[in-house]
Design an enzyme around this catalytic site. Structure first.
Site, PDB file in Angstrom:
ATOM      1  N   TYR A 127     108.866  76.122  54.286  1.00 33.61           N
ATOM      2  CA  TYR A 127     107.920  76.880  53.447  1.00 33.61           C
ATOM      3  C   TYR A 127     106.880  77.598  54.324  1.00 33.61           C
ATOM      4  O   TYR A 127     105.678  77.532  54.060  1.00 33.61           O
ATOM      5  CB  TYR A 127     107.179  75.968  52.463  1.00 33.61           C
ATOM      6  N   CYS A 170      98.868  71.543  48.104  1.00 29.71           N
ATOM      7  CA  CYS A 170      97.927  72.111  47.138  1.00 29.71           C
ATOM      8  C   CYS A 170      97.913  71.315  45.846  1.00 29.71           C
ATOM      9  O   CYS A 170      97.251  71.714  44.880  1.00 29.71           O
ATOM     10  CB  CYS A 170      98.272  73.576  46.861  1.00 29.71           C
ATOM     11  N   ASP A 214     104.457  72.708  53.911  1.00 25.06           N
ATOM     12  CA  ASP A 214     103.370  73.194  53.058  1.00 25.06           C
ATOM     13  C   ASP A 214     104.014  73.716  51.781  1.00 25.06           C
ATOM     14  O   ASP A 214     104.104  74.923  51.563  1.00 25.06           O
ATOM     15  CB  ASP A 214     102.589  74.295  53.789  1.00 25.06           C
ATOM     16  N   GLU A 267     111.787  80.010  55.384  1.00 20.32           N
ATOM     17  CA  GLU A 267     111.077  80.550  54.215  1.00 20.32           C
ATOM     18  C   GLU A 267     112.103  81.300  53.379  1.00 20.32           C
ATOM     19  O   GLU A 267     113.000  81.954  53.915  1.00 20.32           O
ATOM     20  CB  GLU A 267     109.948  81.490  54.650  1.00 20.32           C
ATOM     21  N   GLU A 280      92.881  71.011  48.184  1.00 22.85           N
ATOM     22  CA  GLU A 280      93.970  71.031  49.162  1.00 22.85           C
ATOM     23  C   GLU A 280      93.844  69.781  50.027  1.00 22.85           C
ATOM     24  O   GLU A 280      92.733  69.327  50.322  1.00 22.85           O
ATOM     25  CB  GLU A 280      93.849  72.281  50.025  1.00 22.85           C
ATOM     26  N   ASN A 309     101.543  81.613  58.527  1.00 18.74           N
ATOM     27  CA  ASN A 309     100.125  81.258  58.655  1.00 18.74           C
ATOM     28  C   ASN A 309      99.930  80.088  59.618  1.00 18.74           C
ATOM     29  O   ASN A 309      99.164  80.177  60.589  1.00 18.74           O
ATOM     30  CB  ASN A 309      99.552  80.921  57.278  1.00 18.74           C
ATOM     31  N   GLN A 318      96.468  82.945  51.979  1.00 17.59           N
ATOM     32  CA  GLN A 318      95.455  81.926  51.716  1.00 17.59           C
ATOM     33  C   GLN A 318      94.215  82.587  51.113  1.00 17.59           C
ATOM     34  O   GLN A 318      93.691  83.545  51.670  1.00 17.59           O
ATOM     35  CB  GLN A 318      95.078  81.207  53.004  1.00 17.59           C
TER      36      GLN A 318
END
Length: 364
Positions: A215, A321, A296, A236, A355, A220, A187
């Site tokens: 994802y 995003c 995400d 992921e 975002e 995070n 990030q």
């Protein structure tokens, strides 16, 4: 020709305009008034990348290029939106490059990565093969500046010490730790990221059950959300991100997360009873009690198979995003889910980017 203005006096008005545009775009979907999370107006970026421009007698300078004139460099003495440690390092690194031919010769780009916890990494990118003379000079540079240094050129990566940083910060009174690997996604706005994690936790507080996360990157959100659920299945596709996520599970002392390296369309196929996946052989999908799906995704949003998968969940927590693909995905889910909460997070002040976070719950 110039770069965007970074004027703190204009920031609040620009953010208000972006938030209003988001609310207007999502109004037909019944969005409630979004919470608005602002960035610090300066020194918020933990990542920065610059071209290195050669000119004069051994001079190199940081350079950026405006979108309307991509061939004319704008030489920089500083970059006020970068984190303060990056700004402090920039002139010291530039002067060191100018003074050393082994470091300066055919350098093409410099990438900075910082953490809220004070660690700093510099990646030097070249249009030539790196030799022992470069490595000796780079080791002296790393010692002089007190940073991690990586050297890159075509098919070559030289790691002097380690190619990762350890980020640490508090969220809701809990210390979180993250390995951030050079070249992998992290990030960019650390302060806003902490606000995103706090908002996401509030949306699922008290829900219980199990969480499916797609994802997940280096974990995070995973590390922040895991204590709120009985079990977490996180997926992921990036090998380096999965490796970092495993490190972060250990570093945070979390014992209810199962990591699987799979893409969203593969996990969607597994849920639909498709082919047997070797990477899922130790995962008993039928044994989970999934209450929540967290996604995400990249800017392209959710594909059709993942949208179909999402329909089966009581609640969907969606961080995006790209408000355009978010709107398309929410519209595709509108017959089964409604928007219960919304937020916008200003990861990139002074740009049009925004975002967004939505909590979607199944219609009664």
């Amino acid at each position: 020709m110039s770069l965007p203005r970074f004027d703190p006096a204009e920031y609040s008005g620009q953010l208000a305009d972006k938030a209003a545009r988001f609310a207007g775009d999502f109004a037909p979907l019944g969005v409630p008034a979004p919470e608005v999370f602002a960035s610090e107006p300066l020194h918020y970026r933990l990542r920065a990348e610059f071209r290195m421009w050669h000119h004069g007698d051994g001079l190199v300078d940081y350079a950026m290029f405006a979108a309307d004139d991509p061939k004319t460099p704008v030489l920089l003495d500083d970059f006020p939106v970068a984190a303060a440690p990056i700004c402090a390092l920039m002139p010291r690194l530039r002067d060191a490059l100018r003074a050393n031919d082994a470091l300066r010769k055919k350098i093409f780009q410099v990438d900075f990565l910082a953490t809220l916890s004070g660690e700093l990494m510099v990646s030097l990118v070249y249009h030539r093969a790196l030799d022992t003379a470069w490595e000796a000079a780079a080791r002296a540079l790393a010692h002089q500046l007190g940073v991690q240094v990586i050297g890159r050129s075509r098919k070559q990566k030289i790691v002097l010490d380690r190619d990762w940083l350890l980020e640490e910060f508090d969220v809701d009174g809990r210390r979180l730790r993250y390995q951030q690997i050079e070249g992998s996604f992290t990030q960019p706005n650390g302060g806003v990221n902490r606000q995103m994690l706090g908002w996401a936790r509030r949306q699922v507080a008290g829900v219980g059950g199990d969480l499916l996360e797609l994802y997940c990157g280096n974990g995070n959100f995973t590390m922040a959300l895991a204590p709120l659920f009985e079990r977490v299945l996180a997926t992921e596709v990036s090998k380096s991100s999965v490796r970092a996520a495993h490190y972060n599970i250990e570093a945070n002392g979390v014992d209810n997360i199962t990591m699987v390296r799979m893409s969203s369309d593969e996990i969607s196929d597994a849920f639909a009873g498709g082919r047997a996946y070797r990477r899922m052989k130790d995962v008993d999908l039928a044994g989970y009690r999934f209450s929540t799906l967290f996604v995400d995704p990249p800017r392209s949003g959710l594909d059709d198979a993942t949208v179909k998968l999402a329909r089966g969940f009581e609640r969907i927590l969606y961080i995006s995003c790209n408000p355009n693909t978010l709107r398309d995905n929410v519209a595709a889910l509108a017959d089964t889910h409604e928007i219960s909460a919304a937020a916008v997070f200003d990861q990139f002040p002074y740009t049009h980017h925004l975002e967004a976070g939505l909590l979607l719950t199944r219609r009664g």
